[in-house]
Design an enzyme around this catalytic site. Structure first.
Site, mmCIF file in Angstrom:
data_model
loop_
_atom_site.group_PDB
_atom_site.id
_atom_site.type_symbol
_atom_site.label_atom_id
_atom_site.label_comp_id
_atom_site.label_asym_id
_atom_site.label_seq_id
_atom_site.Cartn_x
_atom_site.Cartn_y
_atom_site.Cartn_z
ATOM 1 N N LYS A 83 0.853 -1.189 0.000
ATOM 2 C CA LYS A 83 0.000 0.000 0.000
ATOM 3 C C LYS A 83 0.890 1.241 0.000
ATOM 4 O O LYS A 83 1.808 1.363 0.827
ATOM 5 C CB LYS A 83 -0.881 0.006 1.250
ATOM 6 C CG LYS A 83 -2.348 0.291 0.993
ATOM 7 C CD LYS A 83 -3.123 0.255 2.299
ATOM 8 C CE LYS A 83 -4.594 0.475 2.063
ATOM 9 N NZ LYS A 83 -5.346 0.535 3.333
HETATM 10 O O1 G3P Z 1 -7.961 1.369 5.453
HETATM 11 C C1 G3P Z 1 -8.312 2.359 4.549
HETATM 12 C C2 G3P Z 1 -9.643 2.968 4.860
HETATM 13 O O2 G3P Z 1 -10.629 1.968 4.798
HETATM 14 C C3 G3P Z 1 -9.681 3.697 6.194
HETATM 15 O O3 G3P Z 1 -11.006 4.014 6.492
HETATM 16 O O4 G3P Z 1 -12.532 4.435 8.410
HETATM 17 O O5 G3P Z 1 -10.123 5.179 8.574
HETATM 18 O O6 G3P Z 1 -11.742 6.365 7.035
HETATM 19 P P1 G3P Z 1 -11.367 5.043 7.705
#
Ligand code: G3P
Length: 217
Positions: A83
């Site tokens: 990533k």
């Molecule tokens: O892991 C990437 C993404 O899904 C993070 O989401 O909930 O931290 O905005 P969030």
């Protein structure tokens, strides 16, 4: 549509993997920090549980550092997806790692222009963060629609991996658009199964069946 779990919690992954619905895993530095565990050991353990793509994020911000960290993460297992953040150095590293046949998930995508660049850089996956856009009053799903249209226009192979999912409706909306993947928190995957009428209908079936005094076996 592929469903990934957005977590580094081994127990959650183990439990939900039994459903047969888990096609991959995404992690990020915050999820690793939340797990309280070593990233290398955690990713190695996850790759032993889930055979699909497992995203592990670099923390370097410069090209050389990203390349070193990306190579280290990629050697953990064949299903590791490196990533990288959507920055100039991140997309340079994306192009280099992709040329080395290492899967790359370009993350922290918040605009259509960014997604276009990620596809040109040869990303395996692009991760637009729909929830964080909604959180600031923008339209996260509009971004997914625009990315899908542009990727179709040029037949880009980069898969749209809808991230920052806040509820079941995000998954449904992403599927209606035709996104390739949604990565979802474990609790939302569990919520996808639930409907009160299913629960009531099953209870009613079982109650009526009990009144027959019959047994199938
Ligand atoms: O892991 C990437 C993404 O899904 C993070 O989401 O909930 O931290 O905005 P969030």
């Amino acid at each position: 549509m592929k469903l990934f779990l957005d977590t580094a919690d081994i127990n959650e992954i183990t439990d939900l993997n039994k459903t047969g619905m888990v096609d991959g895993i995404t992690t990020n530095p915050s999820l690793i920090a939340k797990s309280g565990r070593n990233i290398i050991q955690t990713i190695e353990e996850i790759c032993g549980i889930v055979s699909g793509p497992v995203s592990a994020e670099v923390t370097a911000t410069d090209y050389d550092g990203m390349m070193r960290e990306g190579a280290r993460l990629a050697e953990i297992a064949s299903n590791v997806t490196v990533k990288l953040p959507l920055t100039v150095d991140g997309l340079r590293a994306c192009a280099s790692l992709s040329e080395d046949n290492i899967m790359v998930n370009v993350t922290l995508c918040f605009s259509t222009a960014q997604a276009l660049l990620a596809a040109k850089a040869g990303a395996s996956f692009i991760s637009p963060f729909v929830g964080r856009l909604d959180d600031i009053g923008a339209d996260g799903m509009k971004l997914i629609s625009e990315i899908a249209e542009i990727y179709a226009n040029y037949d880009y192979s980069t898969e749209i991996l809808v991230a920052s999912v806040r509820g079941v409706q995000h998954v449904v909306d992403a599927a209606l658009i035709g996104a390739d993947v949604a990565t979802i928190p474990p609790k939302i995957m569990s919520q996808m199964y639930k409907h009160p009428l299913t629960d009531k209908g099953l209870a009613d079936f079982l109650s009526d069946w009990e009144s027959t005094g019959q047994s199938i076996l």
